[in-house]
Design an enzyme around this catalytic site. Structure first.
Site, PDB file in Angstrom:
ATOM      1  N   ASP A  43       0.722  -1.120  -0.099  1.00 42.25           N
ATOM      2  CA  ASP A  43       0.076  -0.065   0.029  1.00 42.25           C
ATOM      3  C   ASP A  43       1.017   1.287   0.051  1.00 42.25           C
ATOM      4  O   ASP A  43       1.955   1.406   0.556  1.00 42.25           O
ATOM      5  CB  ASP A  43      -0.858   0.054   1.230  1.00 42.25           C
ATOM      6  CG  ASP A  43      -2.013   0.930   1.034  1.00 42.25           C
ATOM      7  OD1 ASP A  43      -2.380   1.250  -0.323  1.00 42.25           O
ATOM      8  OD2 ASP A  43      -2.685   1.314   2.009  1.00 42.25           O
TER       9      ASP A  43
HETATM   10  C1  FPP Z   1      -1.351  -0.095  -3.575  1.00 41.55           C
HETATM   11  O1  FPP Z   1      -1.233   1.361  -3.566  1.00 41.55           O
HETATM   12  C2  FPP Z   1      -1.050  -0.798  -4.707  1.00 41.55           C
HETATM   13  C3  FPP Z   1      -1.894  -1.484  -5.627  1.00 41.55           C
HETATM   14  C4  FPP Z   1      -3.423  -1.053  -5.648  1.00 41.55           C
HETATM   15  C5  FPP Z   1      -1.258  -2.108  -6.769  1.00 41.55           C
HETATM   16  C6  FPP Z   1       0.089  -2.891  -6.445  1.00 41.55           C
HETATM   17  C7  FPP Z   1       0.976  -3.462  -7.343  1.00 41.55           C
HETATM   18  C8  FPP Z   1       2.032  -3.409  -7.579  1.00 41.55           C
HETATM   19  C9  FPP Z   1       3.118  -3.036  -6.738  1.00 41.55           C
HETATM   20  C10 FPP Z   1       2.497  -4.160  -8.842  1.00 41.55           C
HETATM   21  C11 FPP Z   1       2.250  -5.556  -8.720  1.00 41.55           C
HETATM   22  C12 FPP Z   1       3.092  -6.518  -9.588  1.00 41.55           C
HETATM   23  C13 FPP Z   1       2.283  -7.095 -10.692  1.00 41.55           C
HETATM   24  C14 FPP Z   1       3.244  -8.074 -11.190  1.00 41.55           C
HETATM   25  C15 FPP Z   1       1.324  -6.512 -10.875  1.00 41.55           C
HETATM   26  P1  FPP Z   1      -2.478   2.409  -3.637  1.00 41.55           P
HETATM   27  O2  FPP Z   1      -2.589   2.373  -5.097  1.00 41.55           O
HETATM   28  O3  FPP Z   1      -3.583   2.034  -2.950  1.00 41.55           O
HETATM   29  O4  FPP Z   1      -1.492   3.631  -3.473  1.00 41.55           O
HETATM   30  P2  FPP Z   1      -2.330   4.835  -2.208  1.00 41.55           P
HETATM   31  O5  FPP Z   1      -2.778   3.942  -0.991  1.00 41.55           O
HETATM   32  O6  FPP Z   1      -1.360   5.776  -1.983  1.00 41.55           O
HETATM   33  O7  FPP Z   1      -3.384   5.391  -2.814  1.00 41.55           O
HETATM   34 MG    MG Z   2      -3.897   2.532  -0.954  1.00 39.79          MG
END
Ligand code: FPP
Ligand code: MG
Length: 266
Positions: A43
């Site tokens: 996250d």
């Molecule tokens: C959460 O941060 C992260 C995600 C929804 C996506 C995580 C995916 C990856 C790190 C890549 C994974 C690897 C593959 C092979 C697909 P957020 O978007 O919720 O960020 P925030 O909490 O700051 O809004």
């Molecule tokens: Mg998030």
């Protein structure tokens, strides 16, 4: 020109020294008890991107490279199973632009990860894509199946890449399968928790019990992740570091806590 050469040589030396110091730290930790199964809720990618003035997609890409790095650290520690929450079923509600960018990333990186000589081959890791896979676009599903096939004979470790996943979906699917098995076998006995557990997607690949669940970015929620697997023995760890910046120094106290817990029981 000469100054540039000296400066890049110094950078190289510093990187080498850091890598050696990290390996030494990992060897010291590995001398103690090591968890069999560690899960990460990745996250904070977007907040990390915004804090650096980057596009959100770059935050996810850096998040992927960090996942690779943490997977390698876990392998050096001899953790048997690593799970990562890469995409929740709820994430389909994000903008089509962001969902597409995440799917592009998944498609490209799934295949890259399991090439000969790359991380999964190097450490003998079996990749399992855990989740409601038929919700994935066809091209990503094809990449996921190819990656799973390429690594299915690896038996040193398991990497559960959870996408698109929620616990409630995993448990519902497991209950359906357990009921179906009873009906097909004309078995009118009660369904047991052990049977449901045996039908969970994580159990099918043979994941050991979950020892540690880590969530980055300062948010203290489980967000429908591995709810069945979080037993009374699972150590829950919340770190304030955004996922793309979460590193060995954030992970050391987590492992030390685990080791203290094991030693205090001995
Ligand atoms: C959460 O941060 C992260 C995600 C929804 C996506 C995580 C995916 C990856 C790190 C890549 C994974 C690897 C593959 C092979 C697909 P957020 O978007 O919720 O960020 P925030 O909490 O700051 O809004
Ligand atoms: Mg998030």
């Amino acid at each position: 020109m000469l100054l540039q050469l000296i400066s890049s040589s110094l950078d190289w030396l510093r990187d080498q020294a850091t890598a050696k110091a990290q390996d030494a730290l990992i060897s010291v930790l590995a001398a103690g008890p090591i968890p069999q199964h560690v899960a990460f809720i990745l996250d904070g990618n977007r907040r990390y991107a915004r804090s650096k003035g980057m596009h959100v997609t770059q935050g996810h890409t850096d998040g992927f490279y960090n996942l690779r790095k943490m997977l390698e650290i876990c392998m050096k520690l001899k953790v048997r199973c690593v799970s990562a929450y890469a995409f929740s079923i709820e994430n389909f509600k994000r903008s089509p632009e962001e969902v597409n960018a995440l799917m592009d990333l998944a498609e490209a990186k799934l295949l890259e990860l399991c090439q000969r000589g790359d991380l999964l081959d190097q450490y003998g890791i079996r990749l399992v894509v855990v989740g409601h896979k038929d919700m994935l676009p066809e091209r990503v599903l094809a990449a996921a199946e190819k990656a799973e096939n390429m690594t299915k004979h690896n038996d040193k470790a398991i990497f559960n890449l959870c996408m698109p996943y929620t616990s409630r979906d995993e448990i519902t699917t497991a209950v359906h399968s357990a009921v179906k098995a009873h009906v097909e076998n004309d078995d009118d006995t009660d369904i047991t928790p052990e049977e449901i557990e045996g039908h969970l997607m994580t159990s099918i690949a043979g994941s050991p019990p979950l020892d540690i669940l880590v969530r980055s970015s300062g948010v203290k929620r489980l967000s429908d992740y591995l709810l069945w697997q979080c037993s009374e023995d699972t150590q829950l760890q919340f770190s304030s570091t955004y996922w793309p910046e979460f590193g060995l120094l954030d992970f050391v106290p987590v492992i030390l806590d685990y080791q203290r817990k094991v030693w205090s029981k001995a």
